[in-house]
Design an enzyme around this catalytic site. Sequence first.
Site, PDB file in Angstrom:
ATOM      1  N   HIS A 133       0.849  -1.180   0.000  1.00 32.30           N
ATOM      2  CA  HIS A 133       0.000   0.000   0.000  1.00 32.30           C
ATOM      3  C   HIS A 133       0.882   1.225   0.000  1.00 32.30           C
ATOM      4  O   HIS A 133       1.942   1.220   0.633  1.00 32.30           O
ATOM      5  CB  HIS A 133      -0.901  -0.002   1.242  1.00 32.30           C
ATOM      6  CG  HIS A 133      -2.051   0.938   1.125  1.00 32.30           C
ATOM      7  ND1 HIS A 133      -1.942   2.268   1.437  1.00 32.30           N
ATOM      8  CD2 HIS A 133      -3.314   0.733   0.693  1.00 32.30           C
ATOM      9  CE1 HIS A 133      -3.106   2.840   1.218  1.00 32.30           C
ATOM     10  NE2 HIS A 133      -3.958   1.936   0.756  1.00 32.30           N
ATOM     11  N   ASP A 142      -8.074  -5.347   0.187  1.00 31.60           N
ATOM     12  CA  ASP A 142      -8.607  -6.159  -0.907  1.00 31.60           C
ATOM     13  C   ASP A 142      -8.249  -7.628  -0.802  1.00 31.60           C
ATOM     14  O   ASP A 142      -8.760  -8.449  -1.557  1.00 31.60           O
ATOM     15  CB  ASP A 142      -8.092  -5.622  -2.251  1.00 31.60           C
ATOM     16  CG  ASP A 142      -8.737  -4.308  -2.571  1.00 31.60           C
ATOM     17  OD1 ASP A 142      -9.942  -4.185  -2.320  1.00 31.60           O
ATOM     18  OD2 ASP A 142      -8.039  -3.406  -3.063  1.00 31.60           O
TER      19      ASP A 142
HETATM   20  N1  ACO Z   1       4.278  -7.649  -4.772  1.00 35.37           N
HETATM   21  C1  ACO Z   1       5.629  -7.610  -4.932  1.00 35.37           C
HETATM   22  N2  ACO Z   1       6.368  -6.501  -4.794  1.00 35.37           N
HETATM   23  C2  ACO Z   1       5.728  -5.361  -4.489  1.00 35.37           C
HETATM   24  C3  ACO Z   1       4.343  -5.318  -4.311  1.00 35.37           C
HETATM   25  C4  ACO Z   1       3.602  -6.514  -4.454  1.00 35.37           C
HETATM   26  N3  ACO Z   1       2.289  -6.517  -4.286  1.00 35.37           N
HETATM   27  N4  ACO Z   1       3.965  -4.053  -4.015  1.00 35.37           N
HETATM   28  C5  ACO Z   1       5.091  -3.327  -4.009  1.00 35.37           C
HETATM   29  N5  ACO Z   1       6.160  -4.110  -4.289  1.00 35.37           N
HETATM   30  C6  ACO Z   1       7.569  -3.683  -4.322  1.00 35.37           C
HETATM   31  C7  ACO Z   1       7.857  -2.898  -5.588  1.00 35.37           C
HETATM   32  O1  ACO Z   1       8.340  -3.745  -6.620  1.00 35.37           O
HETATM   33  C8  ACO Z   1       8.898  -1.921  -5.110  1.00 35.37           C
HETATM   34  O2  ACO Z   1      10.130  -2.580  -5.060  1.00 35.37           O
HETATM   35  P1  ACO Z   1      11.497  -1.757  -5.330  1.00 35.37           P
HETATM   36  O3  ACO Z   1      11.608  -0.771  -4.216  1.00 35.37           O
HETATM   37  O4  ACO Z   1      12.553  -2.823  -5.272  1.00 35.37           O
HETATM   38  O5  ACO Z   1      11.364  -1.125  -6.678  1.00 35.37           O
HETATM   39  C9  ACO Z   1       8.493  -1.620  -3.682  1.00 35.37           C
HETATM   40  O6  ACO Z   1       7.752  -2.767  -3.242  1.00 35.37           O
HETATM   41  C10 ACO Z   1       7.625  -0.382  -3.541  1.00 35.37           C
HETATM   42  O7  ACO Z   1       6.524  -0.523  -4.425  1.00 35.37           O
HETATM   43  P2  ACO Z   1       5.913   0.660  -5.273  1.00 35.37           P
HETATM   44  O8  ACO Z   1       5.168   0.105  -6.421  1.00 35.37           O
HETATM   45  O9  ACO Z   1       6.971   1.675  -5.552  1.00 35.37           O
HETATM   46  O10 ACO Z   1       4.917   1.264  -4.188  1.00 35.37           O
HETATM   47  P3  ACO Z   1       3.679   2.166  -4.490  1.00 35.37           P
HETATM   48  O11 ACO Z   1       3.369   2.871  -3.227  1.00 35.37           O
HETATM   49  O12 ACO Z   1       3.911   2.980  -5.716  1.00 35.37           O
HETATM   50  O13 ACO Z   1       2.527   1.119  -4.865  1.00 35.37           O
HETATM   51  C11 ACO Z   1       0.726  -0.412  -4.705  1.00 35.37           C
HETATM   52  C12 ACO Z   1       1.553   0.685  -3.992  1.00 35.37           C
HETATM   53  C13 ACO Z   1       0.274   0.093  -6.084  1.00 35.37           C
HETATM   54  C14 ACO Z   1      -0.519  -0.683  -3.869  1.00 35.37           C
HETATM   55  C15 ACO Z   1       1.603  -1.681  -4.841  1.00 35.37           C
HETATM   56  O14 ACO Z   1       1.981  -2.139  -3.559  1.00 35.37           O
HETATM   57  C16 ACO Z   1       0.899  -2.786  -5.625  1.00 35.37           C
HETATM   58  O15 ACO Z   1       0.940  -2.796  -6.849  1.00 35.37           O
HETATM   59  N6  ACO Z   1       0.210  -3.731  -4.900  1.00 35.37           N
HETATM   60  C17 ACO Z   1      -0.559  -4.774  -5.547  1.00 35.37           C
HETATM   61  C18 ACO Z   1      -1.883  -4.219  -6.018  1.00 35.37           C
HETATM   62  C19 ACO Z   1      -2.838  -3.963  -4.890  1.00 35.37           C
HETATM   63  O16 ACO Z   1      -3.050  -4.793  -4.014  1.00 35.37           O
HETATM   64  N7  ACO Z   1      -3.472  -2.777  -4.935  1.00 35.37           N
HETATM   65  C20 ACO Z   1      -4.491  -2.390  -3.948  1.00 35.37           C
HETATM   66  C21 ACO Z   1      -4.013  -1.227  -3.126  1.00 35.37           C
HETATM   67  S1  ACO Z   1      -5.178  -0.891  -1.867  1.00 35.37           S
HETATM   68  C22 ACO Z   1      -6.409  -0.083  -2.632  1.00 35.37           C
HETATM   69  O17 ACO Z   1      -6.304   0.562  -3.623  1.00 35.37           O
HETATM   70  C23 ACO Z   1      -7.716  -0.230  -2.007  1.00 35.37           C
END
Ligand code: ACO
Length: 402
Positions: free
Chosen positions: A279, A337
């Site tokens: 998140h 979720d």
């Molecule tokens: N699985 C594996 N790795 C992940 C995940 C994941 N679900 N989420 C983040 N990471 C990693 C990224 O690859 C990144 O790694 P790095 O630092 O080596 O590049 C690091 O964690 C940070 O992730 P970002 O994408 O930069 O974080 P951001 O805050 O931009 O994204 C998000 C947050 C979009 C929710 C992300 O965690 C994700 O895609 N999760 C899966 C989708 C999801 O569950 N979305 C629902 C969110 S809650 C909502 O909207 C109600």
Amino acid sequence: VIDIRKLYAETGYFTYDPGFTSTAACDSAITYIDGDEGILLHRGYAIADLAENCDFLEVCHLLLNGELPNPQQKADFERTITYHTMVHEQLAKFYSGFRRDAHPMAIMCGVVGALSAFYHDSTDIFDPVQRKIAAHRLIAKMPTMAAMAYKYTVGEPFMYPRNDLSYAENFLYMTFGTPCEEWKVDPVLSAAMDKIFILHADHEQNASTSTVRLAGSSHANPFACIASGIAALWGPAHGGANEAVLKMLDQIGSVERIPEFVRRAKDKNDSFRLMGFGHRVYKNYDPRAKIMRETCYQVLDRLGIRDEPHLAIAMELEKIALSDEYFIEKKLYPNVDFYSGIILKAMGFPTSMFTVLFALARTVGWISQWKEMIEDPAQKIGRPRQLFTGYAARPFVPLDKR
Ligand code: ACO
């Protein structure tokens, strides 16, 4: 605190912050999140207290009006909302213009925006009475329109709202009831539905809420603004995640295959991510996910589902991910979720409806944030800047010379 506006006026500098990771675009008194501690408060009340003690319409009143209702206000608010539950008959005809296999979120983007073509007496954003009516209409009509989207895709007749039922019961009735048989409310399922609505009601300046605010900042009417929020919510990185979680659990298929997918999620050359994990703001367990997990057990227990395959994979996945160095270091915890899809599937919703339910519940958050913005005297049109990376000025080349 740096005054960015002053800094820009004096120096010509502005901040570059793609994804708004550390830029506030507004002030707001509605929702507070402490992502490190896993705290979520609406108007000062903890989400766990609201989910435990309130029904969804009380939470709507809180978000929209700033306070929990007293008994008289609660009764008045319920009367107002139920007064608006029906949609214009002409709007019902819209549905037949869509393909039967249309994604219900595609239908919702269209029909919610189309409300502005029907309710002309609540589109003047400068009239506080009209703003209020628009908010009430949206909260009241979303369940009706969402249930109609479902009924249309399964080819069953639309059900008119029943105002003797609670908000959640009425939605379940319009979705799963038919004209041919008496419909009985299961109190455990309607309580779970109500809780799911409360847990999704607002979450400060997420992508869809920011979209609503940005659209609203140009003084577009509230129905158009909420339609823009629905579009932003649809993506799998946001509200579409609940649908994506179930697809992922299907793809994983069995507990034995979890390590393979955890490995893939950690591989930077693989686009696979564990859906329902991570998140932008929570770097701790999402407080909503805890409540959602308990609700999930209650629903499965009620329905007598003992060996739900998705649940077994989800629980094991959570265990493995939470003890994995990569997920610990990046503070990736299950989000709201992660469990909601399992509950909704058990209740009989197809996966394509999951994000629609999210939109239904989030409508109150969107419209409360929109109202707060419009009523803010400092409100300005949202207009992000850019860092230009294209060509510098160059001589024009006529068509025959290119
Ligand atoms: N699985 C594996 N790795 C992940 C995940 C994941 N679900 N989420 C983040 N990471 C990693 C990224 O690859 C990144 O790694 P790095 O630092 O080596 O590049 C690091 O964690 C940070 O992730 P970002 O994408 O930069 O974080 P951001 O805050 O931009 O994204 C998000 C947050 C979009 C929710 C992300 O965690 C994700 O895609 N999760 C899966 C989708 C999801 O569950 N979305 C629902 C969110 S809650 C909502 O909207 C109600």
